[in-house]
Write a protein that holds these residues in place. Sequence first.
Motif, mmCIF file in Angstrom:
data_model
loop_
_atom_site.group_PDB
_atom_site.id
_atom_site.type_symbol
_atom_site.label_atom_id
_atom_site.label_comp_id
_atom_site.label_asym_id
_atom_site.label_seq_id
_atom_site.Cartn_x
_atom_site.Cartn_y
_atom_site.Cartn_z
ATOM 1 N N LYS A 1 -5.013 7.462 -10.261
ATOM 2 C CA LYS A 1 -4.858 6.085 -10.713
ATOM 3 C C LYS A 1 -5.370 5.923 -11.875
ATOM 4 O O LYS A 1 -6.522 5.556 -12.058
ATOM 5 C CB LYS A 1 -4.976 5.118 -9.618
ATOM 6 C CG LYS A 1 -4.477 5.267 -8.511
ATOM 7 C CD LYS A 1 -5.001 4.470 -7.416
ATOM 8 C CE LYS A 1 -4.760 2.896 -7.629
ATOM 9 N NZ LYS A 1 -5.076 2.172 -6.436
ATOM 10 N N SER B 1 -9.770 -2.148 -7.314
ATOM 11 C CA SER B 1 -8.512 -1.235 -6.667
ATOM 12 C C SER B 1 -8.683 0.436 -6.929
ATOM 13 O O SER B 1 -7.752 1.042 -6.563
ATOM 14 C CB SER B 1 -7.232 -1.702 -7.016
ATOM 15 O OG SER B 1 -7.334 -1.400 -8.577
ATOM 16 N N VAL C 1 -9.237 2.259 -9.550
ATOM 17 C CA VAL C 1 -8.711 2.955 -10.560
ATOM 18 C C VAL C 1 -9.966 4.215 -11.060
ATOM 19 O O VAL C 1 -10.819 3.930 -11.190
ATOM 20 C CB VAL C 1 -8.270 1.875 -11.500
ATOM 21 C CG1 VAL C 1 -8.146 2.756 -12.859
ATOM 22 C CG2 VAL C 1 -7.219 1.297 -11.137
ATOM 23 N N ASP C 2 -9.187 5.234 -11.271
ATOM 24 C CA ASP C 2 -10.150 6.429 -11.786
ATOM 25 C C ASP C 2 -10.277 6.296 -13.312
ATOM 26 O O ASP C 2 -11.360 6.683 -13.718
ATOM 27 C CB ASP C 2 -9.248 7.472 -11.551
ATOM 28 C CG ASP C 2 -9.052 7.750 -9.916
ATOM 29 O OD1 ASP C 2 -10.035 7.706 -9.177
ATOM 30 O OD2 ASP C 2 -7.883 7.988 -9.638
ATOM 31 N N LEU D 1 0.194 0.449 -14.346
ATOM 32 C CA LEU D 1 -0.643 1.499 -13.444
ATOM 33 C C LEU D 1 -0.055 2.882 -13.295
ATOM 34 O O LEU D 1 1.100 3.007 -12.965
ATOM 35 C CB LEU D 1 -0.689 0.733 -12.100
ATOM 36 C CG LEU D 1 -1.567 1.747 -11.153
ATOM 37 C CD1 LEU D 1 -2.890 1.613 -11.672
ATOM 38 C CD2 LEU D 1 -1.548 1.229 -9.657
ATOM 39 N N ASN E 1 0.186 6.704 -11.766
ATOM 40 C CA ASN E 1 -0.144 7.518 -10.775
ATOM 41 C C ASN E 1 0.101 8.823 -11.242
ATOM 42 O O ASN E 1 1.608 9.089 -11.445
ATOM 43 C CB ASN E 1 0.478 7.172 -9.373
ATOM 44 C CG ASN E 1 0.245 5.679 -8.982
ATOM 45 O OD1 ASN E 1 -1.117 5.616 -8.693
ATOM 46 N ND2 ASN E 1 1.038 4.733 -8.923
ATOM 47 N N GLU F 1 -0.373 13.170 -10.647
ATOM 48 C CA GLU F 1 -0.749 14.150 -9.847
ATOM 49 C C GLU F 1 -0.382 15.494 -10.745
ATOM 50 O O GLU F 1 0.881 15.785 -10.888
ATOM 51 C CB GLU F 1 0.014 14.171 -8.572
ATOM 52 C CG GLU F 1 -0.718 15.168 -7.540
ATOM 53 C CD GLU F 1 0.091 15.016 -6.169
ATOM 54 O OE1 GLU F 1 -0.539 15.278 -5.254
ATOM 55 O OE2 GLU F 1 1.142 14.298 -6.129
ATOM 56 N N THR G 1 5.024 5.191 -12.438
ATOM 57 C CA THR G 1 4.279 4.080 -13.214
ATOM 58 C C THR G 1 4.771 2.903 -12.429
ATOM 59 O O THR G 1 5.925 2.766 -11.794
ATOM 60 C CB THR G 1 4.471 3.926 -14.684
ATOM 61 O OG1 THR G 1 6.092 3.912 -14.969
ATOM 62 C CG2 THR G 1 4.362 5.179 -15.540
ATOM 63 N N GLU G 2 3.865 1.779 -12.736
ATOM 64 C CA GLU G 2 3.993 0.546 -12.002
ATOM 65 C C GLU G 2 3.664 -0.498 -13.132
ATOM 66 O O GLU G 2 2.508 -0.335 -13.378
ATOM 67 C CB GLU G 2 3.329 0.369 -10.618
ATOM 68 C CG GLU G 2 3.533 -0.828 -9.881
ATOM 69 C CD GLU G 2 2.526 -0.878 -8.821
ATOM 70 O OE1 GLU G 2 2.342 -2.002 -7.988
ATOM 71 O OE2 GLU G 2 2.089 0.341 -8.483
#
Lengths: 372, 769
Positions: A4, A46, A48-49, A225, A227, A229, A239-240
């Motif tokens: 994230k 939250s 987040v990495d 945000l 995401n 992988e 994305t958000e």
Amino acid sequence: MIMKILHTGDVHLDTPFSGLSPVLSPEMRRELRRTFSAMMKYAADSGVDMVLIAGDLFDNEFVTRETVALLRRDFSALSCPVVISPGNHDCADSSSIWIRELLPENVCVFTDEALNYFPFDDLGVDVYGYAFTSKFYDRCPLDGLKPENPHRINILLAHGDTTSPISRSCPLPPAALRDFGADWCALGHIHNPEAANEALRGIGSYCGCPMGRDFGESGDKSATLINIEKDESGVRVSTEAISFAKYSFRICNADCSGLSEVQDVYEAAARAAMQNGFGADDLVRVRLTGSVDPSLRIDPADAAEYIKGVKYAQVRDETSPTWNAGWLAADKGIRGEVYRTLLPKLESADPAQRDTAARALRYALSALAGEL
Amino acid sequence: MYIKKIHIDSFGPLRDKELELCDGLNIIEGENESGKSTVAMFIKFMLYGLSGRTSDGEMSERRKYVPWSTGCASGNMTVVTDSGEYRIERELFVFSDAQAVSESVRERVTVTDAVTKERVFKDEVPGEALLGIPEQVFVNTVFVRQSGGKIDGSGLAEAIENILMSGDESISTKKAADALEKQRKTLRYKSGRQGGRLYELEREEARLSAKLAEAAEKSAEIINLESSLEKLQAGVEEKEREAQRCAEISEAYEKLSRADKLDNARRCRAEIARIDASLSEYEKYGSLSEAAARIHRLSADIAAAETELREAGRREAELDRQLPKEVSEEEAARLRSDVKLAKKASGGAAALRVFGVLFILLGVGIAALAFLMPKLLQSFLSGYYKWAAIGAGALLLILAIIFFAAGAAKAKKFKAILREWDADGADGLSKEVERHIALSRLREDPSSEYSLAAENLRRAQERKDALVYELRGLCAVYCEENPDTDIFAQNAVSAVEALQREQQSLWQSRREWEGRLAAVSEVLGDDGGASAAAEAAAVLATDAGREARSMGPAEARETAQKARFIRSSLVSLNQQLIEKTARLNQLRGGSPDPYAVAAELDSVRCEKAVLSEKYNAIMCALDALKEAGENLRRSLMPRIVGEAGAIMGNFTDGRYASLGVERNFDMTFETEGKTRDAAYLSAGTSDIAYISLRCALLSILFQNDAPPAVYDESFARVDETRLSRILSLLSAASDRGSQSLVFTCRTLEGNIADKLDGVNVIHLDGKEQ
């Protein structure tokens, strides 16, 4: 593992907001700071990495003490790394905060114009980026380069312009981004990114600014945000958009065609704001459009007084003084001739020229009437 | 269009006044203040209403023409146009507060078709609907007032320009341009001259930009300084803690050292006492140095005595060797006996040798016979006889040998005695022995040299023995008896020296201990060091004490040195801290907040942007005005001037056949074949020129359905002849559908009109209220 990443940029901390009222300007400055802090708090709370800031964190070359304190506090509260790619507003020149090592150790800042990267071995991520070292950066730093570790998640964090190959704000043609081969391009520079993001579909996105700073940045604003992988089967990115700003700049039009009384014009402006559902958290600009009688004297400040229930109201007179102007056109005297002289400009496709001509006609008529 | 009928209910000073007008020339006569201008304004009121605005300090039309008594201006007017006949009705109510500061207005206006009685032109301005022109144009073109004085020079030029440009001499293009220029000038002076708000803003922008750069630089320095101070402060605090820790350890070490010194002092004292006890053991030896000297002296004396003794001994021995040994009587007898024995031995030896020779010879003879004549003998000597003979020979040989040996022994003994006595033969031996005995008698003679030497020897021996005795007695104190005096003495000397060394060592040791004691005794206070012990015990309960306890002196010195070093570096750091804090305070006090400057700069830029837009608009307006003026001059003006010239020629019966307007709007006239400027004209001619221009304007602007032309006292200064011509022309113009309303306070116009056909003359009766 899905990573994230909170992607933001173009925050423009310490924006003066001088176009607003003297009372509202400092409040909006505080609100911008609060928005930034809210983003960092979200990142901290939250899981987040990583936080990516794609340039223009500050509005100016200088940075205030309060802002430095804010950054140190908010960045220190994060357990994840923060990567910053300085932009044209906060370039990494010799006096910038970026090279003064004032920020916490979890903050990594690109300070060189050449493309470089920060490896994050524990996350399996390499973040590529560069820095503006002056207000202008005329070339694309990606030419011919590729990520060094293709098996890792490679992210390009860049402040640049994907819309113009001759941009002086680091031209980043979408083709160059594709050729570079990052798994995702987290970009900054374009504050209203919807159109630009269409051209970047699948390779990256602009985050836009998290909070509008003037009516040129109207509408809902957000951070992104990401995401992401990556495994043997490939890269998956979603994305958000997440909103953090309380206040938004809004623009609507009020058609004043044919109105002959200023009262009617003002009421039309108020009606337009109300019909668009603008509320207490909106800073509203109503553009008065259409043709009005040349003799109509519109005072935008008076018109703004009619707009209630919003955080801030501004009225911009973009009407054309050409309504019912037949008598003027028929006037063979100086008024008619002035009108006829200005008419090509009044009907110009260029809004600025139209606006200037409209103002000029009003000034000329007022002067001829001895009212200037 | 023409006005057919006017009915004034209430307007200005007029009440219930009705005027019937013809479609041609109408002359409305009336004395001053009879309401002529009021009627003219009523026409405008009917068509466009009254303005509430004031200008140049004059009261507004509403205040001027709405009667205060009723607060209502009303009336109606019937007009005839190409499309029909219409009745315009208008009521204007003005409500003022008690102080007449503010007012509210209610107005009702209707236009009714006179034939159908239907209301028409709803929500439209009657003047615009019926005439097709707005109020401003109506007022500026249709209303012709008195020029207000002689039109000449610049005044006329200006009026002409205004009429030409706007149809109204009161609307000055020049003034408009001046007003715009004034506005422009407030924004920016021309030709790069320094002035105007925009110029000020640019200067302000430059100033603020520089200020911002400086503020930004100082802000960066402040931020750096603050960060640096923060780190420096942390460093100082860390160093202070470290210095404090080192100082505490050093202090603890000092206290522990004091306690150790106390122990040392005690140990020193004990050691000194022990050394003193040891030293007391040496008292029995007295002065060891003296003893050593004495031993050395005695040893030297003994050596001297021994030398003396050896000399005496050598002398005595020498003399002793010179004298035979003392021979006693017995010994003398024995010597003599020996001499006799020697003599006997000498004789016995000779005899034995003889027997020996005999036996050898006998034995050799027998042996020879045995071997040389064995057979002879064999018979003779056979058996036992043979072996007896051989035995006898062997026996004889043995005997011979024995006798020879015995004789040799005796001879040897004899010779030995001879050699002993150094005598030659028995006689010599006898003499020698006797001499010997005689000499030996000298030893007993006390007066003999030998006796003296022997006495010296004895005395030397005695002296030596005494010294040896004394030395041995002395040495016996320091070492065990040794048979060898020299070794004993040497041992004694060594022992003394060893004792001396030991004693000196003890003294040295004592001095050292005393030194140590002196060094540590300062720590012993009045309480004998009890406080130091208590302090040491307390210190050991602390971390610093425990750390100090584990330290050696080198470490302690290092720690103390470190504390001093840190303190020293702290001085430097604190100095830096002070300097940086001072600089920071100076910067904080002397440098503006860059954000505030940036906001101010942004505000200036915003204002500049707004004013630039305004400036651009004004410049655009000026350009448009200028261009429009040029256009008018190029197109409309020649026509108007030409028309005006023709009209003026008619008005003046051809005297001023043409009229010219220079580029600077100076007016010229052709008269009597000459071109004259405006200064040449009389007041009446000026008015005619003015009216000519207005008429020309009307004819050009409204070529088809022209509105009624209103001349309000416009011909007051025109002579009768020319007035007659003017009125004739205006009357003739009615053929082209042009209605004229001439308001005058004179009767001259009426008189002239009487001579003309179709002229409607109306007389307003006096003042009306």
